[in-house]
Design a protein around this motif. Structure first.
Motif, mmCIF file in Angstrom:
data_model
loop_
_atom_site.group_PDB
_atom_site.id
_atom_site.type_symbol
_atom_site.label_atom_id
_atom_site.label_comp_id
_atom_site.label_asym_id
_atom_site.label_seq_id
_atom_site.Cartn_x
_atom_site.Cartn_y
_atom_site.Cartn_z
ATOM 1 N N ALA A 1 0.772 -1.370 0.244
ATOM 2 C CA ALA A 1 -0.082 -0.026 -0.112
ATOM 3 C C ALA A 1 0.751 1.372 0.133
ATOM 4 C CB ALA A 1 -0.930 0.027 1.058
ATOM 5 N N TYR B 1 -8.264 -4.412 0.068
ATOM 6 C CA TYR B 1 -6.765 -4.317 0.895
ATOM 7 C C TYR B 1 -6.803 -5.689 1.279
ATOM 8 C CZ TYR B 1 -7.563 0.614 0.652
ATOM 9 O OH TYR B 1 -7.620 2.144 0.219
ATOM 10 N N ALA C 1 -2.557 -3.215 -1.191
ATOM 11 C CA ALA C 1 -3.574 -2.598 -1.855
ATOM 12 C C ALA C 1 -3.779 -3.042 -3.489
ATOM 13 C CB ALA C 1 -3.529 -0.989 -1.859
#
Length: 265
Positions: A50, A83, A92
């Motif tokens: 992410a 996620y 992500a």
């Protein structure tokens, strides 16, 4: 005070861009295929660390989740997480790849499939002109047109086909490239993404100068004989060969074959 605390928590969550995409918001969206008859799909959802994360995944740089691969139970729609956490690394969703599969001759003695790909990117942020849109019903759509390209294979010249898919806009205009679009992570939460694919009205030869257009369809150039797998016309538009359909009919015109079943040479 409670209201201020709630918005402070939400702001922190969005800044981290981890598994808490937003307080109270779903961590997934639904993919829905809208395909012609006898079309199916496989799907791969690809994840990367992410935004702001410095962790790495062991062995490979990305992580993916597959749907409808061979050996899996087929599902008509896919619920895709935004996620995930793998090996203690917050991930992500970055990319979704869709394999569009068309099946020919499903009920015949011989059958085969052809495929091409569509995709959409998923990013924390995008320019407005790059983003796909959603309607009031929470559904976003992108479009494609697939076309069968026919050819012959083997010394008996069985008909086989190649599937090719192109991007199409909302007005039905075919564009360059495969079907594709892009969304942000925030956009996708709790939404539905639909890929609408139509089949082209006509099939075309897979290779130029191998078939000749005639009333009712196409005739296959003979070339140097049945052992000539390329069999280009090379200006000879008078000598044609037969070919075999999946049901073993020997034909002279494709797709307008009206011949009965019989043995070929």
């Amino acid at each position: 005070m409670r209201g201020s605390l709630r918005w402070a928590t939400l702001g922190s969550c969005l800044a981290l861009t981890l598994g808490c995409s937003a307080v109270g918001k779903p961590n997934s969206f639904t993919f829905v295929p809208d395909f012609p008859a006898d079309f199916t799909y496989e799907l791969k959802a690809i994840y990367l660390p992410a935004q702001g994360e410095t962790c790495t995944l062991p062995v490979k740089r990305d992580f993916w989740v597959s749907f409808n691969k061979p050996g899996m139970e087929y599902i008509s729609t896919a619920e895709i997480e935004l996620y995930r956490t793998e090996s203690e690394c917050p991930l992500a969703l970055n990319h979704v790849e869709i394999k569009i599969i068309g099946v020919i001759g499903r009920d015949e003695k011989r059958s085969y499939s052809g495929y091409d790909y569509a995709s959409f990117a998923v990013r924390p942020e995008l320019l407005e002109r790059q983003m796909g849109t959603f309607g009031d019903d929470g559904a976003g759509e992108f479009f494609g047109e697939c076309q069968w390209l026919f050819r012959t294979v083997g010394p008996k010249r069985y008909i086989t086909k190649i599937l090719t898919c192109k991007k199409m806009d909302e007005q039905g205009n075919v564009r360059r490239g495969r079907p594709s679009t892009a969304y942000t992570l925030t956009q996708l939460s709790g939404k539905t993404v639909r890929l609408k694919v139509k089949l082209a009205d006509e099939e075309k030869p897979a290779f130029g100068d191998t078939w000749v257009k005639v009333p009712g369809g196409w005739k296959r150039c003979m070339g140097k004989g049945f052992e000539d797998q390329d069999a280009f016309c090379f200006g000879n538009y008078e000598d044609f060969s037969t070919f075999k359909m999946l049901d073993e009919r020997v034909c002279t015109i494709y797709p307008g074959c009206t011949e009965n079943k019989e043995e070929t040479q």
